[in-house]
Scaffold this motif. Structure first.
Motif, PDB file in Angstrom:
ATOM      1  N   CYS A 125       0.802  -1.204  -0.138  1.00  0.00           N
ATOM      2  CA  CYS A 125      -0.200   0.080  -0.040  1.00  0.00           C
ATOM      3  C   CYS A 125       0.915   1.372   0.014  1.00  0.00           C
ATOM      4  O   CYS A 125       0.486   2.217  -0.610  1.00  0.00           O
ATOM      5  N   ALA A 126       1.769   1.018   0.652  1.00  0.00           N
ATOM      6  CA  ALA A 126       2.742   2.569   0.685  1.00  0.00           C
ATOM      7  C   ALA A 126       3.555   2.666  -0.628  1.00  0.00           C
ATOM      8  O   ALA A 126       3.592   3.696  -0.838  1.00  0.00           O
ATOM      9  N   GLY A 154       4.233  -8.318  12.072  1.00  0.00           N
ATOM     10  CA  GLY A 154       3.624  -7.568  13.273  1.00  0.00           C
ATOM     11  C   GLY A 154       4.022  -6.281  13.998  1.00  0.00           C
ATOM     12  O   GLY A 154       3.364  -5.973  14.900  1.00  0.00           O
ATOM     13  N   LYS A 155       5.283  -5.902  13.391  1.00  0.00           N
ATOM     14  CA  LYS A 155       5.785  -4.650  14.014  1.00  0.00           C
ATOM     15  C   LYS A 155       5.147  -3.316  13.352  1.00  0.00           C
ATOM     16  O   LYS A 155       4.648  -3.599  12.079  1.00  0.00           O
ATOM     17  N   GLY A 156       5.015  -2.221  14.081  1.00  0.00           N
ATOM     18  CA  GLY A 156       4.530  -1.064  13.475  1.00  0.00           C
ATOM     19  C   GLY A 156       5.062  -0.638  12.296  1.00  0.00           C
ATOM     20  O   GLY A 156       6.406  -0.444  12.539  1.00  0.00           O
ATOM     21  N   ALA A 157       4.563  -0.187  11.474  1.00  0.00           N
ATOM     22  CA  ALA A 157       5.265   0.354  10.136  1.00  0.00           C
ATOM     23  C   ALA A 157       4.733   1.800  10.027  1.00  0.00           C
ATOM     24  O   ALA A 157       3.361   2.136   9.914  1.00  0.00           O
ATOM     25  N   LEU A 158       5.542   2.756   9.479  1.00  0.00           N
ATOM     26  CA  LEU A 158       5.068   4.235   9.549  1.00  0.00           C
ATOM     27  C   LEU A 158       5.877   4.706   8.176  1.00  0.00           C
ATOM     28  O   LEU A 158       7.094   4.445   8.129  1.00  0.00           O
ATOM     29  N   VAL A 164       4.645  14.744  -3.968  1.00  0.00           N
ATOM     30  CA  VAL A 164       5.018  13.920  -5.324  1.00  0.00           C
ATOM     31  C   VAL A 164       5.470  12.806  -5.285  1.00  0.00           C
ATOM     32  O   VAL A 164       5.890  12.125  -6.052  1.00  0.00           O
ATOM     33  N   GLY A 165       5.236  11.993  -3.892  1.00  0.00           N
ATOM     34  CA  GLY A 165       5.416  10.550  -3.721  1.00  0.00           C
ATOM     35  C   GLY A 165       6.716  10.029  -3.173  1.00  0.00           C
ATOM     36  O   GLY A 165       6.926   8.850  -3.017  1.00  0.00           O
ATOM     37  N   SER A 166       7.657  10.957  -2.979  1.00  0.00           N
ATOM     38  CA  SER A 166       8.930  10.467  -2.245  1.00  0.00           C
ATOM     39  C   SER A 166       8.439  10.012  -0.820  1.00  0.00           C
ATOM     40  O   SER A 166       7.974  10.692  -0.068  1.00  0.00           O
ATOM     41  N   TYR A 167       9.003   8.919  -0.404  1.00  0.00           N
ATOM     42  CA  TYR A 167       8.734   8.255   1.018  1.00  0.00           C
ATOM     43  C   TYR A 167       9.712   7.507   1.568  1.00  0.00           C
ATOM     44  O   TYR A 167      10.536   6.987   0.828  1.00  0.00           O
ATOM     45  N   GLU A 168       9.626   7.356   2.911  1.00  0.00           N
ATOM     46  CA  GLU A 168      10.587   6.432   3.712  1.00  0.00           C
ATOM     47  C   GLU A 168       9.782   6.204   4.927  1.00  0.00           C
ATOM     48  O   GLU A 168       8.808   6.508   5.318  1.00  0.00           O
ATOM     49  N   ARG A 169      10.368   4.977   5.416  1.00  0.00           N
ATOM     50  CA  ARG A 169       9.637   4.371   6.434  1.00  0.00           C
ATOM     51  C   ARG A 169      10.514   4.918   7.783  1.00  0.00           C
ATOM     52  O   ARG A 169      11.762   5.023   7.683  1.00  0.00           O
TER      53      ARG A 169
END
Length: 261
Positions: A125-126, A154-158, A164-169
């Motif tokens: 989804c990310a 099962g760990k939290g993911a953020l 414009v779509g650049s992302y990181e966890r």
């Protein structure tokens, strides 16, 4: 016989010359489709949970449009109740773009489940949200989005995004009007920046404290403290705190009142 009407449309005799200034001043017309509706959001992850929170104030300049406009949404669940959702999304910035982005991502997650017979993972989804934002890079959604859920372990993911779509966890992230006030607080209390182990050395030789997941009760208190402090210093944040906590059991929504002035 001289013609009474000159065929030249630029004839100075008829006052059509464009080389001479007219009486009216030059006026520039422009169209700007965006506005900032204020508010702030933040997200923090733990060993088995993730929390997204946002205030409920909507502003336009110095005007308050509404005191209850949610900025955190359940993705992929029932239209009315949100049952069955396993991903949460927060959007802050231009409210209309935020709603449009939320509706589009919600439809994508539901279609994936219908086509594949299983829910979309938060990692997939990310990536899909990044693609959605990048597709509109020439006329972008004017929002700062944060996506949260539980990963395969099962760990939290953020995941945090730019328009414009650049992302990181990340382990924590703040966005919106009060991000510059909240993020340094989270850096210190969640990422343990500028925290050192007492007695581990002298002067610059002190050993830095290593980040570790915090318990849920501590994180919820940090979220409340962050927003309680932000509303004291920022007029675009206030009225109410909407908090969503996602765990293996589901999504729990909590509401706390904030300052209304």
């Amino acid at each position: 016989m001289t013609s009474l009407i000159d065929c030249n449309p630029h004839s100075e005799a008829l006052g059509y010359s464009f080389s001479q200034p007219t009486g009216a001043g030059v006026k520039e017309h422009s169209f700007y489709p965006y506005t900032d509706n204020g508010g702030s959001t933040l997200g923090i992850t733990g060993s088995d949970f993730a929390i997204l929170a946002g205030d409920t104030r909507s502003t336009s300049g110095y005007n308050i449009n509404s005191r209850y406009v949610p900025k955190v949404f359940k993705i992929g669940g029932d239209e009315e109740t949100g049952e069955g959702a396993h991903i949460i999304l927060s959007v802050v910035g231009f409210a209309a773009d935020g709603n449009a982005l939320k509706e589009r991502l919600d439809a994508v997650v539901k279609m994936y489940k219908y086509q594949h017979g299983k829910p979309m993972s938060v990692r997939a989804c990310a990536q899909r949200l990044s693609t959605i934002l990048y597709q509109k890079r020439f006329f972008p959604y004017y929002v700062h989005a944060i996506l949260a859920g539980l990963d395969e372990e099962g760990k939290g993911a953020l995941y945090s995004y730019d328009p414009v779509g650049s992302y990181e966890r990340e382990q924590c992230r703040a966005a919106g009007a009060a991000a510059s006030l909240i993020m340094p607080f989270l850096d210190n209390q969640v990422n343990f920046k500028n925290q050192y182990i007492p007695g581990s050395g002298e002067g610059h030789a002190l050993e830095a404290r290593k980040p570790e997941p915090l318990p849920r009760t501590s994180v919820e208190q940090l979220v409340r403290d962050a927003f309680t402090s932000a509303v004291e210093r920022h007029i675009e944040v206030g009225d109410g705190l909407q908090m969503m906590v996602i765990t293996a059991e589901g999504i729990e929504e909590v509401y706390h009142p904030l300052k209304k002035d």
